[in-house]
Design an enzyme around this catalytic site. Structure first.
Site, mmCIF file in Angstrom:
data_model
loop_
_atom_site.group_PDB
_atom_site.id
_atom_site.type_symbol
_atom_site.label_atom_id
_atom_site.label_comp_id
_atom_site.label_asym_id
_atom_site.label_seq_id
_atom_site.Cartn_x
_atom_site.Cartn_y
_atom_site.Cartn_z
ATOM 1 C CB SER A 1 -0.857 -0.003 1.268
ATOM 2 O OG SER A 1 0.006 0.144 2.391
ATOM 3 C CG ASP B 1 -3.544 -2.964 -2.294
ATOM 4 O OD1 ASP B 1 -3.720 -3.311 -1.114
ATOM 5 O OD2 ASP B 1 -4.448 -2.970 -3.161
ATOM 6 C CG HIS B 2 -6.383 0.132 -1.885
ATOM 7 N ND1 HIS B 2 -7.642 0.330 -2.406
ATOM 8 C CD2 HIS B 2 -6.414 -1.093 -1.316
ATOM 9 C CE1 HIS B 2 -8.409 -0.723 -2.141
ATOM 10 N NE2 HIS B 2 -7.679 -1.588 -1.477
ATOM 11 C CG HIS C 1 -9.716 -3.233 2.832
ATOM 12 N ND1 HIS C 1 -9.676 -1.952 2.327
ATOM 13 C CD2 HIS C 1 -9.389 -4.033 1.797
ATOM 14 C CE1 HIS C 1 -9.323 -1.978 1.054
ATOM 15 N NE2 HIS C 1 -9.143 -3.240 0.711
ATOM 16 N N GLY C 2 -9.970 -5.788 6.361
ATOM 17 C CA GLY C 2 -9.820 -6.002 7.801
ATOM 18 C C GLY C 2 -10.434 -7.303 8.282
ATOM 19 C CB ALA D 1 -10.021 -11.810 -0.813
ATOM 20 C CG ASN E 1 -5.905 -7.258 -3.472
ATOM 21 O OD1 ASN E 1 -5.519 -7.866 -4.472
ATOM 22 N ND2 ASN E 1 -5.905 -5.936 -3.400
#
Ligand SMILES: O=C(COP(=O)(O)O)N(O)CCCCOP(=O)(O)O
Ligand SMILES: [Ca+2]
Ligand code: NA
Ligand SMILES: [Zn+2]
Length: 311
Positions: A49, A88-89, A184-185, A216, A257
């Site tokens: 990230s 990522d992102h 997420h998380g 995921a 991911n």
């Protein structure tokens, strides 16, 4: 070898399997992921990230980006399995350009929280630059629930399949992350885990391109239990169950991911080791269990997604 993410995902798209994209912030997670890839003879997508770039670069994202390129290339250039490095992102134009300049295989431009036309414009800008230097591009449509870059969106906004077709044609993006209900998380679902398979199927039919599943992680209960045995409090944690994950691959997801599952495995191993070894202070020893658990979760996931022996 060090490869372009698109090469890995085009093959996965043709043969209907998925490749995990594992996030790293340091050397130890990279070592564990690479060991899993070697064991399973699987292609690997390593991703970082913008926060990871700043973390590794001690505040300087370009320095962090080039550090990760050097670390990942060192492994990739000496191994038979294909390895790609992905941003990522990516949200900040300068950070995305830094990753391209440093030598990343691919970058994500995440403007999914913007109105469609703005997302298209931002994505086209990055695609033009990235494609000019052989870097592939991921974009996202729809919004994940939960925390994303401190943007807490209470509910997720699911992808509109017709919009996806238009978006892809307009932007020429290489792979797309359609929001289908994940977040997420470690706390993804209040009740039963449920993803919108119908939207996913439609996006695949309309775009026929490699698709990405964010948020995921499965939140592996074995690791949660170990961590909680040694003082962690992960009550209420819930991820994407394996059978649901497999179904998304069957329906056309090709990049998966995975960050939280590795974080859970590492902290479980670290807590267990520290609890049982009060005299140890050698980092090569006290992070050993943590790395073993990450490698285990990596290996299991590569098997589950069908990328084992696809290197
Ligand atoms: O979709 C995912 C993974 O989702 P997961 O949480 O289910 O593993 N990702 O894109 C990984 C998100 C990484 C978060 O980055 P920072 O904390 O460094 O900002
Ligand atoms: Ca987003
Ligand atoms: Na991504
Ligand atoms: Zn994500």
């Amino acid at each position: 070898p060090y490869v372009n993410t698109k090469d890995i995902l085009e093959k996965a798209n043709k043969e209907y399997y998925a490749v995990a994209a594992f996030n790293i912030n340091n050397l130890e997670f990279l070592q564990a992921i690479v060991e899993g890839g070697i064991e399973k003879k699987s292609p690997l997508i390593i991703e970082t990230s913008e926060g990871a770039m700043k973390y590794a670069g001690m505040g300087d994202p370009l320095r962090g980006a080039s550090l990760f390129v050097k670390m990942v290339r060192e492994f990739a250039d000496s191994l038979d399995i294909p390895i790609a490095l992905h941003l990522d992102h990516g949200k900040n134009f300068n950070h995305i350009i830094s990753a391209i300049k440093a030598g990343y295989s691919s970058v994500m431009i995440d403007a999914s929280d913007k109105p469609l036309e703005e997302n298209i414009k931002a994505t086209k800008d990055i695609v033009r630059i990235a494609h000019a230097v052989g870097v592939s591009v991921e974009a996202e449509l729809g919004k994940l629930a939960g925390i994303e870059d401190n943007v807490v969106s209470a509910e997720s906004v699911l992808v509109n399949p017709d919009e996806a077709k238009y978006f892809v044609e307009e932007t020429q993006v290489d792979f797309l992350a359609p929001a289908i209900g994940t977040s997420h998380g470690a706390f993804k679902f209040k009740g039963e885990a449920k993803l919108d398979y119908d939207r996913l199927k439609k996006v695949k039919e309309l775009t026929n391109m490699p698709l990405v599943l964010h948020g995921a992680s499965s939140v592996v209960q074995e690791m949660v239990e170990i961590a909680e045995n040694y003082g962690a409090d992960f009550g209420g944690s819930k991820g994407v169950p394996s059978d649901i994950l497999k179904e998304t691959v069957r329906l056309g997801i090709n990049k998966v991911n995975t960050d939280t599952d590795l974080r859970m495995a590492f902290i479980a191993g670290l807590r267990e080791f520290l609890h049982n070894n009060s005299k140890e202070f050698d980092p090569r020893k006290y992070m050993k269990t943590a790395k073993e658990y990450v490698k285990k979760v990596v290996s299991d996931r590569l098997e589950l997604l069908g990328s084992a022996n696809k290197a």
